[in-house]
Design an enzyme around this catalytic site. Structure first.
Site, PDB file in Angstrom:
ATOM      1  N   HIS A  14       0.840  -1.193   0.000  1.00 38.17           N
ATOM      2  CA  HIS A  14       0.000   0.000   0.000  1.00 38.17           C
ATOM      3  C   HIS A  14       0.871   1.237   0.000  1.00 38.17           C
ATOM      4  O   HIS A  14       2.087   1.160   0.144  1.00 38.17           O
ATOM      5  CB  HIS A  14      -0.985   0.010   1.182  1.00 38.17           C
ATOM      6  CG  HIS A  14      -0.376   0.254   2.522  1.00 38.17           C
ATOM      7  ND1 HIS A  14      -1.026   0.923   3.521  1.00 38.17           N
ATOM      8  CD2 HIS A  14       0.829  -0.091   3.049  1.00 38.17           C
ATOM      9  CE1 HIS A  14      -0.257   0.984   4.600  1.00 38.17           C
ATOM     10  NE2 HIS A  14       0.868   0.374   4.342  1.00 38.17           N
ATOM     11  N   CYS A  33       5.927   5.788   4.399  1.00 33.79           N
ATOM     12  CA  CYS A  33       4.668   5.145   4.010  1.00 33.79           C
ATOM     13  C   CYS A  33       4.063   5.787   2.761  1.00 33.79           C
ATOM     14  O   CYS A  33       3.176   5.217   2.138  1.00 33.79           O
ATOM     15  CB  CYS A  33       3.662   5.189   5.155  1.00 33.79           C
ATOM     16  SG  CYS A  33       4.168   4.187   6.557  1.00 33.79           S
ATOM     17  N   HIS A  39       4.937   0.124  -0.595  1.00 32.80           N
ATOM     18  CA  HIS A  39       5.704  -0.683   0.352  1.00 32.80           C
ATOM     19  C   HIS A  39       4.757  -1.754   0.875  1.00 32.80           C
ATOM     20  O   HIS A  39       3.541  -1.649   0.710  1.00 32.80           O
ATOM     21  CB  HIS A  39       6.280   0.169   1.486  1.00 32.80           C
ATOM     22  CG  HIS A  39       5.251   0.719   2.422  1.00 32.80           C
ATOM     23  ND1 HIS A  39       4.469   1.809   2.114  1.00 32.80           N
ATOM     24  CD2 HIS A  39       4.857   0.318   3.646  1.00 32.80           C
ATOM     25  CE1 HIS A  39       3.645   2.062   3.113  1.00 32.80           C
ATOM     26  NE2 HIS A  39       3.858   1.162   4.057  1.00 32.80           N
ATOM     27  N   HIS A  41       3.674  -5.077   3.819  1.00 36.82           N
ATOM     28  CA  HIS A  41       3.686  -5.592   5.184  1.00 36.82           C
ATOM     29  C   HIS A  41       3.247  -7.048   5.187  1.00 36.82           C
ATOM     30  O   HIS A  41       2.476  -7.484   4.325  1.00 36.82           O
ATOM     31  CB  HIS A  41       2.716  -4.815   6.079  1.00 36.82           C
ATOM     32  CG  HIS A  41       3.040  -3.371   6.220  1.00 36.82           C
ATOM     33  ND1 HIS A  41       4.060  -2.916   7.028  1.00 36.82           N
ATOM     34  CD2 HIS A  41       2.491  -2.278   5.648  1.00 36.82           C
ATOM     35  CE1 HIS A  41       4.115  -1.596   6.954  1.00 36.82           C
ATOM     36  NE2 HIS A  41       3.179  -1.178   6.115  1.00 36.82           N
ATOM     37  N   ASP A  79      -4.730 -10.660   0.158  1.00 38.13           N
ATOM     38  CA  ASP A  79      -3.430 -11.327   0.192  1.00 38.13           C
ATOM     39  C   ASP A  79      -2.678 -11.176  -1.129  1.00 38.13           C
ATOM     40  O   ASP A  79      -3.222 -11.469  -2.202  1.00 38.13           O
ATOM     41  CB  ASP A  79      -3.599 -12.810   0.517  1.00 38.13           C
ATOM     42  CG  ASP A  79      -2.271 -13.484   0.844  1.00 38.13           C
ATOM     43  OD1 ASP A  79      -1.396 -12.825   1.446  1.00 38.13           O
ATOM     44  OD2 ASP A  79      -2.126 -14.674   0.513  1.00 38.13           O
ATOM     45  N   HIS A  80      -1.448 -10.689  -1.028  1.00 37.04           N
ATOM     46  CA  HIS A  80      -0.577 -10.434  -2.179  1.00 37.04           C
ATOM     47  C   HIS A  80      -1.224  -9.464  -3.161  1.00 37.04           C
ATOM     48  O   HIS A  80      -1.099  -9.607  -4.377  1.00 37.04           O
ATOM     49  CB  HIS A  80      -0.159 -11.745  -2.857  1.00 37.04           C
ATOM     50  CG  HIS A  80       0.821 -12.506  -2.038  1.00 37.04           C
ATOM     51  ND1 HIS A  80       0.419 -13.358  -1.027  1.00 37.04           N
ATOM     52  CD2 HIS A  80       2.177 -12.519  -2.040  1.00 37.04           C
ATOM     53  CE1 HIS A  80       1.508 -13.882  -0.468  1.00 37.04           C
ATOM     54  NE2 HIS A  80       2.585 -13.386  -1.047  1.00 37.04           N
ATOM     55  N   GLU A 126       0.265  -4.657  11.832  1.00 36.66           N
ATOM     56  CA  GLU A 126       0.989  -4.275  10.621  1.00 36.66           C
ATOM     57  C   GLU A 126       2.474  -4.632  10.712  1.00 36.66           C
ATOM     58  O   GLU A 126       3.075  -5.058   9.735  1.00 36.66           O
ATOM     59  CB  GLU A 126       0.823  -2.775  10.404  1.00 36.66           C
ATOM     60  CG  GLU A 126       1.458  -2.241   9.151  1.00 36.66           C
ATOM     61  CD  GLU A 126       1.270  -0.743   9.020  1.00 36.66           C
ATOM     62  OE1 GLU A 126       0.548  -0.343   8.097  1.00 36.66           O
ATOM     63  OE2 GLU A 126       1.831   0.006   9.841  1.00 36.66           O
TER      64      GLU A 126
END
Length: 134
Positions: A14, A33, A39, A41, A79-80, A126
């Site tokens: 994100h 961020c 980037h 997490h 996810d991903h 996170e």
């Protein structure tokens, strides 16, 4: 009242960025961020439900059914993925962990009620140092 927590994991990218602001202001407020190249997490999601155990099973909710629900409505969506671009329930929203937690709540609250219990808390971790509870 019994509280039951299930956790799941997902990885997502994100960028926390306000498009109404200059790049300099975004970097000032959001730091790394706001990276233009995104980037990511490795998130941990905790879903806590509450209710009374059902006499026939002793369960507040069937954990397998809860996991299936969370995977279908949340994990398979995020996810991903890029939270800013790929996730329908996040489109047009800031992708802070705070907003993500509220959006996940909104995605699953009714389905949890339909399972015979109530959603109590969404916790999104996170990093090792940061988590949000809603």
């Amino acid at each position: 009242m019994v509280f039951l927590t299930r956790h799941e994991h997902f990885n997502a990218a994100h960028k926390v960025y306000n498009p109404r602001w200059s790049e300099a202001k975004n970097v000032e407020v959001f730091g790394k961020c706001a990276n233009a190249n995104w980037h990511g997490h490795n998130y941990t999601l905790y879903i806590t439900v509450k209710g009374q155990p059902v006499a026939d099973t002793g369960f507040v909710v069937n954990l397998s059914a809860l996991s299936d629900l969370v995977r279908a409505k949340v994990i398979n969506q995020v996810d991903h993925k890029n939270l800013n671009l790929d996730v329908p329930f996040m489109l047009g929203k800031m992708t802070s962990t705070e907003v993500l937690a509220v959006a996940i709540w909104d995605e699953i609250e009714q389905a949890i009620k339909d399972m015979g219990c109530a959603l109590h808390c969404i916790k999104v971790q996170e990093t090792d140092n940061n988590y949000v509870e809603y």
